[in-house]
Motif scaffolding. Structure first.
Motif, PDB file in Angstrom:
ATOM      1  N   SER A  44      51.747 -51.034 -21.759  1.00 55.59           N
ATOM      2  CA  SER A  44      53.164 -51.354 -21.591  1.00 55.59           C
ATOM      3  C   SER A  44      53.622 -51.146 -20.153  1.00 55.59           C
ATOM      4  O   SER A  44      54.813 -51.109 -19.885  1.00 55.59           O
ATOM      5  N   THR A  91      54.587 -54.334 -24.885  1.00 52.29           N
ATOM      6  CA  THR A  91      53.434 -54.754 -25.690  1.00 52.29           C
ATOM      7  C   THR A  91      53.818 -55.780 -26.741  1.00 52.29           C
ATOM      8  O   THR A  91      52.985 -56.568 -27.178  1.00 52.29           O
ATOM      9  N   ALA A 118      47.999 -56.537 -28.375  1.00 50.35           N
ATOM     10  CA  ALA A 118      49.110 -55.590 -28.506  1.00 50.35           C
ATOM     11  C   ALA A 118      48.638 -54.320 -29.203  1.00 50.35           C
ATOM     12  O   ALA A 118      49.010 -53.211 -28.820  1.00 50.35           O
ATOM     13  N   ALA A 163      46.730 -52.363 -26.715  1.00 50.38           N
ATOM     14  CA  ALA A 163      47.645 -51.838 -25.698  1.00 50.38           C
ATOM     15  C   ALA A 163      48.430 -50.639 -26.235  1.00 50.38           C
ATOM     16  O   ALA A 163      48.617 -49.644 -25.536  1.00 50.38           O
ATOM     17  N   GLU A 164      48.851 -50.747 -27.493  1.00 53.81           N
ATOM     18  CA  GLU A 164      49.670 -49.671 -28.051  1.00 53.81           C
ATOM     19  C   GLU A 164      48.861 -48.410 -28.323  1.00 53.81           C
ATOM     20  O   GLU A 164      49.393 -47.314 -28.375  1.00 53.81           O
ATOM     21  N   THR A 186      49.580 -46.512 -22.360  1.00 53.37           N
ATOM     22  CA  THR A 186      50.907 -46.853 -22.897  1.00 53.37           C
ATOM     23  C   THR A 186      51.719 -45.600 -23.220  1.00 53.37           C
ATOM     24  O   THR A 186      52.887 -45.490 -22.832  1.00 53.37           O
TER      25      THR A 186
END
Lengths: 254, 259
Positions: A186, A191, A199, A202-203, A208
């Protein structure tokens, strides 16, 4: 022994700080790429990025930029450690009555100080570009604490790289994925705008949670659960990297 | 702990070391008396550096024992390190620091008071005073080696290991190193030096030990080694064997390995 260890670490830290003072370009190159990225994202790409928050884009961007700064800064730690090993001075230290751990800790403290300077430079440029923080004193302390943890965790990774690298290029190449990691987080865009598998990654990757925590602290917002996730990642990486680095070091010197 | 009663500076018994399948040391026995210069002679790969690395606590042996100043290198490594200094095969100086800073660093790491005074003395002794404030990276090969040895002498260690101290040096620098070694010995320092140059051993050493294929095959003074060969059977010209001939005769033919 412990007072010796502190004294030896102090002396050796002084030595590597001299190295940095004599080639200040290492700090400048560390800061320049993140600053260029910051300019690019704020003045070129940022206009088209919708972060879904009220603040300016630079407020959104800066925490991620700081992590990139650190990720490129620690490459020099691996590089300097590798040169010590190559140059024979490492063996000289090992044959002297100095505490075993001080050789590594000196590089770690040097990394910490050098990275804090780079971070200060990047934040300074950020302020010129309109970055504004609403953090309380406690917030700032938390920010510094998280950044210090991040530097230490990544520095011990760099120590592993420096101890086990076979070439100079190898010693610093390990930092590329670390520099790149914030892009799939992020740090630059929320995201939610990413395709779902990306996503999801990424999360759940450490950057993040760290970026979100820093962002909340800088803007004076409540940090929520994110800070515990971030701390768990940071401490986890730190403990594993530290243990592994010391294992490799002990094998190397015995 | 009582080093006074220790009869030898270095005492090695049955020392063995292998790297995977390669047996580098196969039972080395060696004694070095205090104040003596012992030259460890051997070809490349004979195990000289491995032996020095074990004696200077950089490497653990697989079997056997190595005592330095009466301290066991395996169990009393810290005590050994307080007594010795190592000048390795490759110059171990910090190129970013000046010569003086390198020496001060060593003095501080040896916990000496008046670090800068110690540095000053050694700069003078090694004719580096003029270059003392220059970055060591700018030094010539001979100057670097002098600084390297000077750094080893900080704190007056009683036993000094010099691993191929003159390899890669020009003849002038070589003579300078020889001078240094002679002066050390004159001050009572024990010196163990490895070399592959036979004339170096001939010039410097009180005693010469020949390390060949992982064991010491001969050990004695130059004259004793020369006596190993039958007197030159000469008809026209009388000729003394040079150390080189002794060495090659000793290590050359495999059937002469166990005299």
């Amino acid at each position: 022994m412990t007072t010796h260890a502190l004294h030896d670490t102090g002396v050796l830290t002084g030595r590597s700080l001299r190295h940095i003072l004599r080639s200040p370009d290492t700090i400048i190159t560390t800061a320049i790429t993140p600053i260029a990225m910051m300019l690019l994202f704020v003045y070129v790409l940022g206009g088209a990025i919708n972060t879904g928050t009220d603040g300016s884009y630079i407020n959104y961007l800066l925490p991620g930029i700081l992590l990139i700064t650190i990720a490129s800064g620690i490459a020099y730690t691996a590089y300097r450690l590798f040169l010590d090993l190559q140059g024979g001075i490492f063996e000289r230290f090992q044959s002297m009555p100095i505490s075993r751990s001080s050789v590594l800790w000196a590089h770690v403290f040097t990394s910490l100080l050098a990275n804090l300077v780079s971070i200060a430079i990047v934040i300074g440029v950020g302020l010129l570009m309109g970055f504004r923080a609403q953090a309380s004193i406690g917030g700032w302390l938390a920010i510094v604490g998280i950044l210090v943890l991040f530097v230490l965790a990544l520095t011990w990774l760099a120590v592993i790289a420096g101890l086990s690298a076979k070439t100079v290029d190898g010693a610093s190449a390990f930092s590329y994925p670390l520099i790149f990691a914030p892009f799939i987080s992020s740090a630059f865009v929320p995201t939610a705008s990413m395709p779902s598998p990306v996503a999801w990654f990424a999360e759940h990757q450490p950057v993040t949670s760290i970026v979100d925590t820093l962002r909340a602290l800088f803007s004076g917002q409540p940090v929520g659960q994110e800070i515990w996730v971030a701390l768990a990642w940071l401490l986890g990486i730190l403990v594993i990297a530290y243990s592994l680095a010391n294992l490799i070091y002990r094998r190397k010197i015995s | 702990m009582n080093t006074e009663s220790a009869p030898t500076a270095i005492s090695v018994r049955g020392l063995k070391k292998s790297y995977k399948d390669l047996q580098v040391l196969r039972g080395v026995d060696l004694e070095v008396n205090p104040g003596e210069i012992l030259a460890l002679l051997g070809s490349n790969g004979a195990g000289k550096t491995t032996l020095v690395r074990i004696l200077s606590t950089l490497l653990a042996a697989d079997a056997g024992s190595a005592l330095v100043a009466g301290f066991d290198t395996a169990t009393q490594a810290h005590r050994v390190r307080e007594t010795i200094s190592l000048t390795g095969q490759f110059t171990a100086i910090d190129p970013v620091l000046s010569g003086r800073e390198n020496l001060v660093l060593m003095a501080q790491l040896r916990h000496l008071k008046n670090a800068s005074q110690h540095a000053e003395e050694l700069l003078e002794r090694f004719a580096l005073s003029d270059a003392g404030d220059r970055k060591a990276a700018t030094y010539s090969g001979g100057m670097s080696r002098r600084l390297d040895i000077a750094m080893s002498l900080i704190g007056n260690p009683r036993i000094i290991f010099l691993d191929e101290p003159t390899t890669g040096l020009d003849p002038q620098a070589r003579l300078e190193v020889w001078d240094t070694v002679r002066r050390l010995a004159a001050d009572g320092t024990t010196v163990l030096l490895t070399t592959q140059y036979l004339d170096e051993a001939e010039q410097l050493a009180d005693r010469i030990a020949i390390l060949h294929r992982g064991t010491i095959i001969q050990n004695g003074t130059l004259d004793q080694l020369k006596d190993l060969l039958p007197p030159a059977h000469v008809e026209y010209v009388k000729k003394q064997p040079s150390l080189e001939e002794v060495f090659l005769a000793l290590v050359g033919a495999p059937d002469q390995e166990q005299p």
